[in-house]
Design an enzyme around this catalytic site. Structure first.
Site, PDB file in Angstrom:
ATOM      1  N   CYS A   1     -13.218   2.454  15.565  1.00 28.15           N
ATOM      2  CA  CYS A   1     -12.656   1.572  14.538  1.00 28.15           C
ATOM      3  C   CYS A   1     -11.173   1.867  14.372  1.00 28.15           C
ATOM      4  O   CYS A   1     -10.779   3.029  14.299  1.00 28.15           O
ATOM      5  CB  CYS A   1     -13.335   1.828  13.200  1.00 28.15           C
TER       6      CYS A   1
ATOM      7  N   ALA B   1     -16.546  -1.078  16.482  1.00 28.16           N
ATOM      8  CA  ALA B   1     -17.613  -1.710  15.702  1.00 28.16           C
ATOM      9  C   ALA B   1     -17.061  -2.970  15.039  1.00 28.16           C
ATOM     10  O   ALA B   1     -16.110  -2.906  14.274  1.00 28.16           O
ATOM     11  CB  ALA B   1     -18.121  -0.735  14.646  1.00 28.16           C
TER      12      ALA B   1
ATOM     13  N   TYR C   1     -25.406   3.092   9.243  1.00 26.59           N
ATOM     14  CA  TYR C   1     -25.127   1.684   8.952  1.00 26.59           C
ATOM     15  C   TYR C   1     -26.451   0.906   8.857  1.00 26.59           C
ATOM     16  O   TYR C   1     -27.529   1.490   8.903  1.00 26.59           O
ATOM     17  CB  TYR C   1     -24.146   1.118   9.997  1.00 26.59           C
TER      18      TYR C   1
ATOM     19  N   ARG D   1     -12.240  10.858  20.710  1.00 28.26           N
ATOM     20  CA  ARG D   1     -11.000  11.574  20.383  1.00 28.26           C
ATOM     21  C   ARG D   1     -10.271  12.147  21.598  1.00 28.26           C
ATOM     22  O   ARG D   1      -9.037  12.127  21.613  1.00 28.26           O
ATOM     23  CB  ARG D   1     -11.279  12.649  19.329  1.00 28.26           C
TER      24      ARG D   1
HETATM   25  C1  FMN Z   1     -11.138   6.963  15.063  1.00 23.47           C
HETATM   26  C2  FMN Z   1     -12.610   6.888  15.340  1.00 23.47           C
HETATM   27  C3  FMN Z   1     -13.294   5.715  15.122  1.00 23.47           C
HETATM   28  C4  FMN Z   1     -14.662   5.606  15.451  1.00 23.47           C
HETATM   29  N1  FMN Z   1     -15.281   4.394  15.347  1.00 23.47           N
HETATM   30  C5  FMN Z   1     -16.532   4.246  15.849  1.00 23.47           C
HETATM   31  C6  FMN Z   1     -17.099   2.953  15.990  1.00 23.47           C
HETATM   32  O1  FMN Z   1     -16.472   1.935  15.747  1.00 23.47           O
HETATM   33  N2  FMN Z   1     -18.378   2.891  16.449  1.00 23.47           N
HETATM   34  C7  FMN Z   1     -19.095   4.013  16.794  1.00 23.47           C
HETATM   35  O2  FMN Z   1     -20.259   3.897  17.193  1.00 23.47           O
HETATM   36  N3  FMN Z   1     -18.548   5.230  16.719  1.00 23.47           N
HETATM   37  C8  FMN Z   1     -17.282   5.375  16.282  1.00 23.47           C
HETATM   38  N4  FMN Z   1     -16.690   6.606  16.290  1.00 23.47           N
HETATM   39  C9  FMN Z   1     -17.446   7.740  16.856  1.00 23.47           C
HETATM   40  C10 FMN Z   1     -17.074   7.917  18.342  1.00 23.47           C
HETATM   41  O3  FMN Z   1     -17.350   6.757  19.101  1.00 23.47           O
HETATM   42  C11 FMN Z   1     -17.776   9.133  18.943  1.00 23.47           C
HETATM   43  O4  FMN Z   1     -19.165   8.920  18.939  1.00 23.47           O
HETATM   44  C12 FMN Z   1     -17.471  10.422  18.182  1.00 23.47           C
HETATM   45  O5  FMN Z   1     -16.098  10.484  17.814  1.00 23.47           O
HETATM   46  C13 FMN Z   1     -17.808  11.650  19.035  1.00 23.47           C
HETATM   47  O6  FMN Z   1     -17.097  11.607  20.250  1.00 23.47           O
HETATM   48  P1  FMN Z   1     -15.758  12.487  20.521  1.00 23.47           P
HETATM   49  O7  FMN Z   1     -16.132  13.923  20.323  1.00 23.47           O
HETATM   50  O8  FMN Z   1     -15.430  12.164  21.958  1.00 23.47           O
HETATM   51  O9  FMN Z   1     -14.712  12.042  19.550  1.00 23.47           O
HETATM   52  C14 FMN Z   1     -15.348   6.732  15.935  1.00 23.47           C
HETATM   53  C15 FMN Z   1     -14.662   7.930  16.120  1.00 23.47           C
HETATM   54  C16 FMN Z   1     -13.309   8.013  15.836  1.00 23.47           C
HETATM   55  C17 FMN Z   1     -12.592   9.317  16.103  1.00 23.47           C
END
Ligand code: FMN
Length: 400
Positions: A25, A57, A184, A327
Protein backbone atom coordinates in the site's frame (compact mmCIF):
# COMPACT_ATOMS: atom_id res chain seq x y z
CA UNK A 1 22.11 -22.17 -13.55
CA UNK A 2 20.39 -20.34 -10.72
CA UNK A 3 17.04 -21.75 -9.55
CA UNK A 4 15.93 -18.25 -8.50
CA UNK A 5 16.42 -17.04 -12.05
CA UNK A 6 14.75 -19.99 -13.73
CA UNK A 7 11.44 -19.46 -15.51
CA UNK A 8 8.37 -20.02 -13.32
CA UNK A 9 4.69 -20.67 -13.91
CA UNK A 10 1.59 -19.48 -12.10
CA UNK A 11 -1.12 -21.51 -13.80
CA UNK A 12 -0.72 -20.74 -17.52
CA UNK A 13 1.20 -17.53 -16.87
CA UNK A 14 4.98 -17.70 -17.34
CA UNK A 15 7.38 -15.52 -15.36
CA UNK A 16 10.99 -14.78 -16.29
CA UNK A 17 12.16 -15.72 -12.80
CA UNK A 18 10.96 -16.58 -9.28
CA UNK A 19 11.27 -13.12 -7.72
CA UNK A 20 8.03 -11.29 -6.86
CA UNK A 21 7.52 -7.75 -5.60
CA UNK A 22 4.95 -8.17 -2.83
CA UNK A 23 1.97 -5.79 -2.79
CA UNK A 24 2.64 -2.64 -0.79
CA UNK A 25 0.00 0.00 0.00
CA UNK A 26 1.27 3.45 -0.88
CA UNK A 27 -1.65 5.50 0.57
CA UNK A 28 -1.18 7.92 -2.32
CA UNK A 29 -4.37 7.53 -4.36
CA UNK A 30 -6.94 10.31 -4.70
CA UNK A 31 -10.54 9.06 -4.70
CA UNK A 32 -9.07 5.60 -5.28
CA UNK A 33 -7.35 6.77 -8.50
CA UNK A 34 -3.66 5.94 -9.17
CA UNK A 35 -1.32 8.96 -9.25
CA UNK A 36 2.20 9.78 -10.50
CA UNK A 37 3.57 8.21 -7.31
CA UNK A 38 2.20 4.82 -8.37
CA UNK A 39 3.95 5.10 -11.74
CA UNK A 40 7.24 6.05 -10.09
CA UNK A 41 7.00 3.40 -7.36
CA UNK A 42 5.80 0.53 -9.55
CA UNK A 43 8.06 1.72 -12.39
CA UNK A 44 11.12 1.34 -10.18
CA UNK A 45 9.87 -2.10 -9.12
CA UNK A 46 9.53 -3.07 -12.81
CA UNK A 47 13.27 -2.41 -13.11
CA UNK A 48 14.20 -4.37 -9.98
CA UNK A 49 14.90 -7.58 -11.88
CA UNK A 50 11.76 -9.25 -10.43
CA UNK A 51 9.68 -11.46 -12.72
CA UNK A 52 6.40 -10.20 -11.23
CA UNK A 53 5.34 -6.93 -9.61
CA UNK A 54 2.03 -6.96 -7.70
CA UNK A 55 0.33 -3.62 -7.15
CA UNK A 56 -0.98 -2.78 -3.70
CA UNK A 57 -4.21 -3.88 -1.99
CA UNK A 58 -6.94 -2.20 -4.05
CA UNK A 59 -10.44 -1.83 -2.64
CA UNK A 60 -13.39 -3.38 -4.45
CA UNK A 61 -15.84 -0.84 -3.00
CA UNK A 62 -15.56 2.48 -1.19
CA UNK A 63 -16.36 1.07 2.29
CA UNK A 64 -13.55 -1.44 1.81
CA UNK A 65 -10.77 1.16 1.69
CA UNK A 66 -8.23 0.99 4.49
CA UNK A 67 -7.77 4.75 4.23
CA UNK A 68 -8.72 7.66 2.00
CA UNK A 69 -5.40 7.16 0.19
CA UNK A 70 -6.06 3.54 -0.85
CA UNK A 71 -6.34 2.53 -4.48
CA UNK A 72 -9.83 1.50 -5.62
CA UNK A 73 -11.22 -0.35 -8.60
CA UNK A 74 -14.97 0.10 -8.52
CA UNK A 75 -15.47 2.87 -11.11
CA UNK A 76 -14.44 3.82 -14.65
CA UNK A 77 -12.10 6.65 -13.59
CA UNK A 78 -10.10 4.24 -11.42
CA UNK A 79 -10.05 1.63 -14.20
CA UNK A 80 -8.90 4.17 -16.81
CA UNK A 81 -6.03 5.36 -14.60
CA UNK A 82 -4.89 1.76 -14.03
CA UNK A 83 -5.17 0.98 -17.76
CA UNK A 84 -2.82 3.89 -18.50
CA UNK A 85 -0.52 2.83 -15.66
CA UNK A 86 -0.23 -0.77 -16.89
CA UNK A 87 0.48 0.52 -20.43
CA UNK A 88 3.33 2.69 -19.14
CA UNK A 89 4.74 -0.09 -16.94
CA UNK A 90 4.84 -2.53 -19.88
CA UNK A 91 7.39 -0.29 -21.59
CA UNK A 92 9.83 -0.61 -18.70
CA UNK A 93 10.49 -4.34 -18.62
CA UNK A 94 8.88 -7.68 -19.34
CA UNK A 95 8.07 -8.27 -15.66
CA UNK A 96 4.53 -9.49 -15.25
CA UNK A 97 2.13 -7.09 -13.55
CA UNK A 98 -0.46 -8.11 -10.99
CA UNK A 99 -2.93 -6.40 -8.68
CA UNK A 100 -4.19 -7.37 -5.24
CA UNK A 101 -7.92 -6.91 -4.56
CA UNK A 102 -9.20 -6.38 -1.07
CA UNK A 103 -11.94 -5.26 1.26
CA UNK A 104 -10.59 -3.98 4.55
CA UNK A 105 -13.68 -4.92 6.60
CA UNK A 106 -13.44 -3.78 10.21
CA UNK A 107 -9.93 -2.40 9.59
CA UNK A 108 -11.28 0.13 7.05
CA UNK A 109 -11.29 3.91 7.62
CA UNK A 110 -7.86 4.45 9.14
CA UNK A 111 -5.67 7.53 8.86
CA UNK A 112 -3.39 7.78 5.88
CA UNK A 113 0.23 8.97 5.71
CA UNK A 114 1.71 11.28 6.90
CA UNK A 115 -0.60 11.24 9.96
CA UNK A 116 -0.53 7.52 10.36
CA UNK A 117 2.08 5.05 11.40
CA UNK A 118 0.27 1.84 12.20
CA UNK A 119 -3.38 2.05 11.19
CA UNK A 120 -4.90 4.52 13.60
CA UNK A 121 -8.66 4.90 13.07
CA UNK A 122 -9.78 7.96 11.09
CA UNK A 123 -11.97 10.28 13.22
CA UNK A 124 -15.56 10.75 11.98
CA UNK A 125 -15.02 14.50 11.59
CA UNK A 126 -12.17 13.73 9.15
CA UNK A 127 -14.45 11.71 6.87
CA UNK A 128 -14.54 8.20 8.40
CA UNK A 129 -17.35 5.90 7.30
CA UNK A 130 -18.88 2.92 9.12
CA UNK A 131 -16.84 -0.23 8.50
CA UNK A 132 -18.51 -3.58 7.86
CA UNK A 133 -17.58 -7.07 9.09
CA UNK A 134 -19.07 -10.53 9.64
CA UNK A 135 -19.76 -9.64 13.30
CA UNK A 136 -20.08 -6.42 15.32
CA UNK A 137 -16.64 -6.59 16.95
CA UNK A 138 -14.33 -3.56 16.91
CA UNK A 139 -10.70 -4.20 15.93
CA UNK A 140 -9.40 -2.52 19.10
CA UNK A 141 -10.23 0.02 21.73
CA UNK A 142 -11.02 3.37 20.12
CA UNK A 143 -11.97 1.77 16.78
CA UNK A 144 -15.49 1.89 15.37
CA UNK A 145 -17.74 -1.11 15.89
CA UNK A 146 -18.44 -2.46 12.39
CA UNK A 147 -21.91 -3.00 10.97
CA UNK A 148 -22.53 -6.78 10.64
CA UNK A 149 -23.10 -7.76 7.01
CA UNK A 150 -26.55 -8.89 5.85
CA UNK A 151 -27.06 -11.63 3.22
CA UNK A 152 -27.60 -8.87 0.62
CA UNK A 153 -24.41 -7.08 1.67
CA UNK A 154 -22.41 -10.31 1.37
CA UNK A 155 -23.81 -10.96 -2.12
CA UNK A 156 -22.99 -7.34 -3.09
CA UNK A 157 -19.36 -7.65 -1.92
CA UNK A 158 -18.82 -11.00 -3.68
CA UNK A 159 -20.09 -9.36 -6.84
CA UNK A 160 -17.86 -6.30 -6.19
CA UNK A 161 -14.79 -8.60 -6.11
CA UNK A 162 -15.83 -10.09 -9.47
CA UNK A 163 -16.51 -6.69 -11.02
CA UNK A 164 -13.16 -5.30 -9.86
CA UNK A 165 -11.41 -8.42 -11.18
CA UNK A 166 -13.11 -7.91 -14.57
CA UNK A 167 -11.88 -4.29 -14.54
CA UNK A 168 -8.36 -5.50 -13.65
CA UNK A 169 -8.42 -7.88 -16.63
CA UNK A 170 -9.59 -5.07 -18.94
CA UNK A 171 -6.88 -2.80 -17.54
CA UNK A 172 -4.31 -5.37 -18.72
CA UNK A 173 -3.09 -6.93 -15.46
CA UNK A 174 -1.58 -10.41 -15.87
CA UNK A 175 -2.66 -11.56 -12.45
CA UNK A 176 -5.24 -10.97 -9.74
CA UNK A 177 -4.52 -11.76 -6.10
CA UNK A 178 -7.28 -11.81 -3.47
CA UNK A 179 -6.23 -10.54 -0.05
CA UNK A 180 -7.33 -13.14 2.49
CA UNK A 181 -4.94 -12.23 5.31
CA UNK A 182 -3.92 -9.58 7.88
CA UNK A 183 -7.30 -9.16 9.59
CA UNK A 184 -9.17 -7.63 6.66
CA UNK A 185 -12.70 -8.64 5.62
CA UNK A 186 -11.88 -12.01 4.05
CA UNK A 187 -9.71 -13.03 7.00
CA UNK A 188 -12.37 -11.92 9.49
CA UNK A 189 -14.80 -14.36 7.87
CA UNK A 190 -12.18 -17.14 8.08
CA UNK A 191 -11.13 -16.72 11.69
CA UNK A 192 -13.30 -17.89 14.62
CA UNK A 193 -11.93 -14.90 16.58
CA UNK A 194 -13.79 -12.42 14.38
CA UNK A 195 -16.59 -14.51 12.88
CA UNK A 196 -19.29 -15.16 15.49
CA UNK A 197 -22.09 -15.73 12.98
CA UNK A 198 -24.51 -18.61 13.39
CA UNK A 199 -25.84 -18.57 9.81
CA UNK A 200 -24.26 -20.34 6.80
CA UNK A 201 -21.36 -17.79 6.82
CA UNK A 202 -20.07 -18.71 10.30
CA UNK A 203 -19.59 -21.53 12.79
CA UNK A 204 -18.02 -24.57 11.10
CA UNK A 205 -14.79 -24.30 9.11
CA UNK A 206 -16.75 -24.94 5.92
CA UNK A 207 -19.14 -22.07 6.75
CA UNK A 208 -16.33 -19.67 7.67
CA UNK A 209 -14.57 -20.56 4.40
CA UNK A 210 -17.75 -20.00 2.34
CA UNK A 211 -17.17 -16.29 1.66
CA UNK A 212 -13.63 -16.92 0.35
CA UNK A 213 -14.79 -19.86 -1.77
CA UNK A 214 -17.64 -17.83 -3.30
CA UNK A 215 -15.36 -14.85 -4.00
CA UNK A 216 -12.75 -17.03 -5.72
CA UNK A 217 -15.46 -18.85 -7.69
CA UNK A 218 -16.93 -15.52 -8.88
CA UNK A 219 -13.53 -14.00 -9.66
CA UNK A 220 -12.25 -17.04 -11.58
CA UNK A 221 -15.25 -16.72 -13.91
CA UNK A 222 -13.98 -13.34 -15.09
CA UNK A 223 -10.21 -13.97 -14.93
CA UNK A 224 -9.30 -16.09 -17.99
CA UNK A 225 -6.82 -18.89 -17.49
CA UNK A 226 -4.04 -17.04 -19.34
CA UNK A 227 -4.06 -14.68 -16.32
CA UNK A 228 -3.14 -16.06 -12.93
CA UNK A 229 -5.37 -16.03 -9.87
CA UNK A 230 -3.86 -16.11 -6.39
CA UNK A 231 -4.90 -15.80 -2.76
CA UNK A 232 -2.97 -14.38 0.19
CA UNK A 233 -3.62 -16.77 3.06
CA UNK A 234 -3.27 -16.22 6.74
CA UNK A 235 -1.27 -19.33 7.58
CA UNK A 236 -2.00 -19.01 11.30
CA UNK A 237 -3.54 -16.52 13.75
CA UNK A 238 -0.74 -17.44 16.20
CA UNK A 239 -3.23 -18.37 18.96
CA UNK A 240 -5.17 -21.55 19.75
CA UNK A 241 -8.45 -19.56 19.65
CA UNK A 242 -7.84 -18.62 16.01
CA UNK A 243 -7.27 -20.27 12.64
CA UNK A 244 -4.46 -22.79 12.23
CA UNK A 245 -2.25 -23.93 9.37
CA UNK A 246 -4.54 -26.97 8.97
CA UNK A 247 -7.46 -24.56 8.46
CA UNK A 248 -5.48 -22.62 5.84
CA UNK A 249 -4.60 -25.86 4.02
CA UNK A 250 -8.26 -26.96 4.00
CA UNK A 251 -9.20 -23.60 2.49
CA UNK A 252 -6.34 -23.86 -0.03
CA UNK A 253 -7.68 -27.22 -1.24
CA UNK A 254 -11.20 -25.79 -1.55
CA UNK A 255 -9.90 -22.78 -3.51
CA UNK A 256 -7.80 -25.02 -5.73
CA UNK A 257 -11.05 -26.76 -6.69
CA UNK A 258 -12.37 -23.33 -7.73
CA UNK A 259 -9.44 -22.79 -10.11
CA UNK A 260 -6.96 -20.91 -7.90
CA UNK A 261 -3.40 -20.95 -9.30
CA UNK A 262 -1.20 -19.93 -6.38
CA UNK A 263 -1.06 -19.31 -2.64
CA UNK A 264 1.05 -16.72 -0.85
CA UNK A 265 1.49 -17.60 2.79
CA UNK A 266 1.45 -14.77 5.31
CA UNK A 267 0.22 -14.75 8.93
CA UNK A 268 -0.97 -12.71 11.93
CA UNK A 269 -2.86 -9.44 12.50
CA UNK A 270 -6.34 -10.84 13.23
CA UNK A 271 -6.46 -8.70 16.38
CA UNK A 272 -4.00 -6.78 18.49
CA UNK A 273 -2.46 -8.34 21.59
CA UNK A 274 -1.53 -11.79 20.25
CA UNK A 275 2.08 -12.66 21.02
CA UNK A 276 3.70 -13.67 17.75
CA UNK A 277 7.20 -15.11 17.43
CA UNK A 278 9.69 -12.43 16.33
CA UNK A 279 10.23 -12.42 12.57
CA UNK A 280 13.48 -14.01 11.48
CA UNK A 281 14.82 -14.43 7.94
CA UNK A 282 12.46 -16.66 5.96
CA UNK A 283 10.20 -17.23 8.99
CA UNK A 284 7.09 -17.95 6.90
CA UNK A 285 8.77 -20.26 4.36
CA UNK A 286 7.54 -23.45 6.14
CA UNK A 287 3.94 -22.34 5.44
CA UNK A 288 4.68 -22.18 1.72
CA UNK A 289 6.34 -25.61 1.95
CA UNK A 290 3.14 -26.99 3.51
CA UNK A 291 1.17 -25.67 0.52
CA UNK A 292 3.57 -27.45 -1.84
CA UNK A 293 3.22 -30.66 0.14
CA UNK A 294 -0.56 -30.65 0.58
CA UNK A 295 -1.96 -28.99 -2.55
CA UNK A 296 -1.21 -28.64 -6.25
CA UNK A 297 -1.01 -24.83 -5.96
CA UNK A 298 2.16 -22.88 -6.71
CA UNK A 299 3.52 -21.65 -3.36
CA UNK A 300 4.88 -18.17 -2.72
CA UNK A 301 6.88 -17.49 0.43
CA UNK A 302 6.96 -14.00 1.94
CA UNK A 303 8.54 -12.37 4.97
CA UNK A 304 12.11 -11.27 5.63
CA UNK A 305 13.63 -12.85 2.57
CA UNK A 306 16.59 -10.56 2.12
CA UNK A 307 19.74 -12.49 1.25
CA UNK A 308 19.85 -13.62 -2.41
CA UNK A 309 21.69 -16.83 -1.45
CA UNK A 310 18.89 -17.71 0.98
CA UNK A 311 16.31 -16.91 -1.73
CA UNK A 312 18.21 -19.19 -4.11
CA UNK A 313 18.24 -21.97 -1.51
CA UNK A 314 14.46 -21.61 -0.90
CA UNK A 315 13.76 -22.15 -4.60
CA UNK A 316 16.52 -24.73 -5.24
CA UNK A 317 15.40 -26.87 -2.28
CA UNK A 318 11.76 -26.60 -3.46
CA UNK A 319 10.69 -25.10 -0.12
CA UNK A 320 8.65 -22.64 -2.23
CA UNK A 321 8.08 -21.93 -5.91
CA UNK A 322 8.42 -18.14 -5.63
CA UNK A 323 9.80 -15.62 -3.14
CA UNK A 324 7.89 -12.38 -2.56
CA UNK A 325 9.77 -9.38 -1.17
CA UNK A 326 8.38 -6.12 0.19
CA UNK A 327 10.74 -4.02 2.35
CA UNK A 328 13.93 -5.44 0.79
CA UNK A 329 12.65 -3.99 -2.51
CA UNK A 330 11.99 -0.57 -0.94
CA UNK A 331 15.46 -0.71 0.59
CA UNK A 332 17.08 -1.73 -2.67
CA UNK A 333 14.92 -1.32 -5.79
CA UNK A 334 17.60 -3.12 -7.85
CA UNK A 335 17.45 -6.16 -5.54
CA UNK A 336 16.93 -8.62 -8.40
CA UNK A 337 19.72 -7.18 -10.56
CA UNK A 338 22.13 -7.35 -7.63
CA UNK A 339 20.92 -10.85 -6.70
CA UNK A 340 21.77 -11.97 -10.24
CA UNK A 341 25.33 -10.68 -9.81
CA UNK A 342 25.62 -12.39 -6.41
CA UNK A 343 24.52 -15.68 -7.96
CA UNK A 344 26.66 -15.36 -11.07
CA UNK A 345 23.61 -15.02 -13.27
CA UNK A 346 23.44 -12.87 -16.38
CA UNK A 347 20.14 -11.02 -16.69
CA UNK A 348 18.96 -8.09 -18.74
CA UNK A 349 19.59 -4.55 -17.55
CA UNK A 350 17.57 -1.53 -18.56
CA UNK A 351 19.64 -0.16 -21.50
CA UNK A 352 19.81 3.23 -19.81
CA UNK A 353 21.58 1.59 -16.85
CA UNK A 354 23.98 -0.64 -18.81
CA UNK A 355 27.00 1.33 -17.68
CA UNK A 356 26.35 0.27 -14.08
CA UNK A 357 26.05 -3.38 -15.00
CA UNK A 358 28.58 -5.81 -13.48
CA UNK A 359 31.58 -6.24 -15.79
CA UNK A 360 30.69 -3.01 -17.56
CA UNK A 361 31.65 -1.05 -14.47
CA UNK A 362 34.88 -1.57 -12.57
CA UNK A 363 33.24 0.05 -9.55
CA UNK A 364 30.68 -2.75 -9.24
CA UNK A 365 32.94 -4.97 -7.14
CA UNK A 366 33.60 -2.03 -4.80
CA UNK A 367 29.88 -1.25 -4.49
CA UNK A 368 29.08 -4.94 -3.93
CA UNK A 369 32.17 -6.69 -2.49
CA UNK A 370 30.24 -9.96 -2.01
CA UNK A 371 29.03 -10.16 -5.59
CA UNK A 372 30.41 -12.74 -7.96
CA UNK A 373 29.42 -11.47 -11.40
CA UNK A 374 29.63 -14.05 -14.21
CA UNK A 375 33.21 -14.59 -15.34
CA UNK A 376 32.42 -13.73 -18.94
CA UNK A 377 31.56 -10.19 -19.84
CA UNK A 378 27.83 -9.63 -19.70
CA UNK A 379 26.14 -9.41 -23.04
CA UNK A 380 25.26 -6.03 -24.42
CA UNK A 381 22.90 -7.40 -27.01
CA UNK A 382 19.18 -7.15 -26.32
CA UNK A 383 18.52 -8.95 -23.07
CA UNK A 384 15.06 -10.54 -23.02
CA UNK A 385 13.75 -8.62 -20.06
CA UNK A 386 14.22 -5.26 -21.75
CA UNK A 387 12.88 -6.30 -25.15
CA UNK A 388 9.94 -3.94 -24.59
CA UNK A 389 12.35 -1.02 -24.93
CA UNK A 390 13.38 -1.95 -28.44
CA UNK A 391 9.86 -1.80 -29.75
CA UNK A 392 7.97 0.81 -27.78
CA UNK A 393 4.97 0.55 -30.11
CA UNK A 394 4.82 -3.23 -30.09
CA UNK A 395 1.69 -4.82 -28.63
CA UNK A 396 2.06 -5.19 -24.90
CA UNK A 397 2.83 -8.61 -23.51
CA UNK A 398 -0.17 -10.21 -21.88
CA UNK A 399 -1.09 -13.80 -21.13
CA UNK A 400 1.38 -16.66 -21.41
C1 FMN B 1 4.76 -0.34 2.97
C2 FMN B 1 4.10 -1.69 3.04
C3 FMN B 1 2.83 -1.85 2.54
C4 FMN B 1 2.22 -3.13 2.53
N1 FMN B 1 1.02 -3.29 1.91
C5 FMN B 1 0.53 -4.54 1.73
C6 FMN B 1 -0.58 -4.76 0.87
O1 FMN B 1 -1.09 -3.86 0.22
N2 FMN B 1 -1.04 -6.04 0.78
C7 FMN B 1 -0.46 -7.08 1.45
O2 FMN B 1 -0.93 -8.22 1.35
N3 FMN B 1 0.62 -6.90 2.22
C8 FMN B 1 1.14 -5.66 2.35
N4 FMN B 1 2.30 -5.48 3.06
C9 FMN B 1 2.99 -6.67 3.59
C10 FMN B 1 4.06 -7.15 2.59
O3 FMN B 1 3.51 -7.46 1.33
C11 FMN B 1 4.85 -8.33 3.15
O4 FMN B 1 3.98 -9.43 3.30
C12 FMN B 1 5.50 -8.02 4.49
O5 FMN B 1 6.06 -6.71 4.50
C13 FMN B 1 6.61 -9.03 4.80
O6 FMN B 1 7.57 -9.03 3.77
P1 FMN B 1 9.00 -8.27 3.89
O7 FMN B 1 9.70 -8.84 5.09
O8 FMN B 1 9.68 -8.63 2.59
O9 FMN B 1 8.73 -6.81 4.04
C14 FMN B 1 2.89 -4.22 3.10
C15 FMN B 1 4.17 -4.04 3.64
C16 FMN B 1 4.77 -2.80 3.61
C17 FMN B 1 6.17 -2.66 4.16
Amino acid sequence: MSALFSEGRLGDLTLDNRIVVSPMCQYSAIDGVAQTWHLVHLGSMMMSGAGLVIAEATAVEATGRGSLGDLGLWNDGQENALTRLVGELRRLSSARIGIQLTHCGRKAATRTIPDRWRGEPLPLEEGAWTPVAPSALAYDEGWQTPEPLSEEDIARIISAFAQSAARAVRAGFDLVEIHGAHGYLMHSFLSPITNLRSDCWGGSLENRNRFAVEVVEAVRKVVPTDRALGFRFNSTDWTAEGSSLEDALALARALEDEGLDYAVMSSGNIRPGIAIPPATPGHQVPFATAIREHTGLAAMAVGMIIDPHRAEEIIASEAADFVALARPMLDNPRWGLHAAAMLGQDIGYPPQYLRARPNNWLGFSHAHPDARPPATALQLDRPRSVAAWDRPDAPVRTGS
